[in-house]
Write a protein that holds these residues in place. Sequence first.
Motif, PDB file in Angstrom:
ATOM      1  N   GLU A 193       0.846  -1.194   0.000  1.00 53.46           N
ATOM      2  CA  GLU A 193       0.000   0.000   0.000  1.00 53.46           C
ATOM      3  C   GLU A 193       0.878   1.240   0.000  1.00 53.46           C
ATOM      4  O   GLU A 193       1.504   1.570   1.010  1.00 53.46           O
ATOM      5  N   ILE A 194       0.937   1.908  -1.117  1.00 49.93           N
ATOM      6  CA  ILE A 194       1.732   3.123  -1.251  1.00 49.93           C
ATOM      7  C   ILE A 194       0.892   4.302  -0.764  1.00 49.93           C
ATOM      8  O   ILE A 194      -0.255   4.474  -1.195  1.00 49.93           O
ATOM      9  N   LEU A 195       1.460   5.093   0.128  1.00 50.67           N
ATOM     10  CA  LEU A 195       0.784   6.271   0.645  1.00 50.67           C
ATOM     11  C   LEU A 195       0.545   7.263  -0.488  1.00 50.67           C
ATOM     12  O   LEU A 195       1.457   7.552  -1.267  1.00 50.67           O
ATOM     13  N   VAL A 196      -0.667   7.761  -0.585  1.00 50.30           N
ATOM     14  CA  VAL A 196      -1.020   8.776  -1.579  1.00 50.30           C
ATOM     15  C   VAL A 196      -1.612   9.955  -0.830  1.00 50.30           C
ATOM     16  O   VAL A 196      -2.547   9.795  -0.049  1.00 50.30           O
ATOM     17  N   THR A 197      -1.058  11.141  -1.087  1.00 46.56           N
ATOM     18  CA  THR A 197      -1.540  12.334  -0.410  1.00 46.56           C
ATOM     19  C   THR A 197      -1.655  13.497  -1.393  1.00 46.56           C
ATOM     20  O   THR A 197      -0.907  13.561  -2.371  1.00 46.56           O
ATOM     21  N   THR A 198      -2.601  14.373  -1.120  1.00 48.77           N
ATOM     22  CA  THR A 198      -2.756  15.557  -1.964  1.00 48.77           C
ATOM     23  C   THR A 198      -1.868  16.704  -1.486  1.00 48.77           C
ATOM     24  O   THR A 198      -1.794  17.739  -2.139  1.00 48.77           O
ATOM     25  N   THR A 199      -1.187  16.505  -0.363  1.00 55.63           N
ATOM     26  CA  THR A 199      -0.314  17.546   0.178  1.00 55.63           C
ATOM     27  C   THR A 199       1.089  17.417  -0.391  1.00 55.63           C
ATOM     28  O   THR A 199       1.480  16.377  -0.921  1.00 55.63           O
ATOM     29  N   GLU A 200       1.862  18.486  -0.245  1.00 52.41           N
ATOM     30  CA  GLU A 200       3.243  18.470  -0.734  1.00 52.41           C
ATOM     31  C   GLU A 200       4.176  17.795   0.262  1.00 52.41           C
ATOM     32  O   GLU A 200       5.142  17.150  -0.126  1.00 52.41           O
ATOM     33  N   ASN A 201       3.876  17.940   1.535  1.00 54.76           N
ATOM     34  CA  ASN A 201       4.742  17.391   2.577  1.00 54.76           C
ATOM     35  C   ASN A 201       4.032  16.299   3.356  1.00 54.76           C
ATOM     36  O   ASN A 201       2.828  16.378   3.596  1.00 54.76           O
ATOM     37  N   ILE A 202       4.803  15.309   3.779  1.00 53.47           N
ATOM     38  CA  ILE A 202       4.303  14.244   4.633  1.00 53.47           C
ATOM     39  C   ILE A 202       4.900  14.481   6.015  1.00 53.47           C
ATOM     40  O   ILE A 202       6.126  14.420   6.166  1.00 53.47           O
ATOM     41  N   PRO A 203       4.082  14.787   7.013  1.00 52.18           N
ATOM     42  CA  PRO A 203       4.625  15.091   8.344  1.00 52.18           C
ATOM     43  C   PRO A 203       5.539  13.981   8.864  1.00 52.18           C
ATOM     44  O   PRO A 203       5.209  12.800   8.802  1.00 52.18           O
ATOM     45  N   GLY A 204       6.715  14.389   9.346  1.00 52.75           N
ATOM     46  CA  GLY A 204       7.668  13.458   9.937  1.00 52.75           C
ATOM     47  C   GLY A 204       8.471  12.645   8.939  1.00 52.75           C
ATOM     48  O   GLY A 204       9.228  11.763   9.327  1.00 52.75           O
ATOM     49  N   LYS A 205       8.325  12.914   7.642  1.00 55.52           N
ATOM     50  CA  LYS A 205       9.050  12.148   6.618  1.00 55.52           C
ATOM     51  C   LYS A 205       9.902  13.077   5.764  1.00 55.52           C
ATOM     52  O   LYS A 205       9.501  14.186   5.426  1.00 55.52           O
TER      53      LYS A 205
END
Length: 107
Positions: A3-15
């Motif tokens: 399961e690949i994380l998909v986000t509409t944001t530019e940044n992933i908190p803590g990554k």
Amino acid sequence: MSEILVTTTENIPGKEYEIIGEVFGLTTQSKNAFKDFGAGLKSMVGGEIRSYTKMLQTSREQALERLRQEAEEKGADAIVMMRFDSGTIGGDMQSVVAYGTAVKFVQ
């Protein structure tokens, strides 16, 4: 497939991550003549055309799955800035694309 994380944001908190590149997932769907006829009748009285809503939901899910597949093939851990776009082809087909930037987490 993982399961690949998909986000509409530019940044992933803590990554923290490095950019791999753009990825796309595309599908094109059409309805059969009987459902098109029913949709035409429904458009005269108004309201939701459920067969088209279902087609678009299915198209988005398929485009997202193909987006994840392409990202996995490129060795990505996640996709940032994911967006959907859609358009009509020839008046009776609907194309949906999911796109974003594949990224790899750094330690």
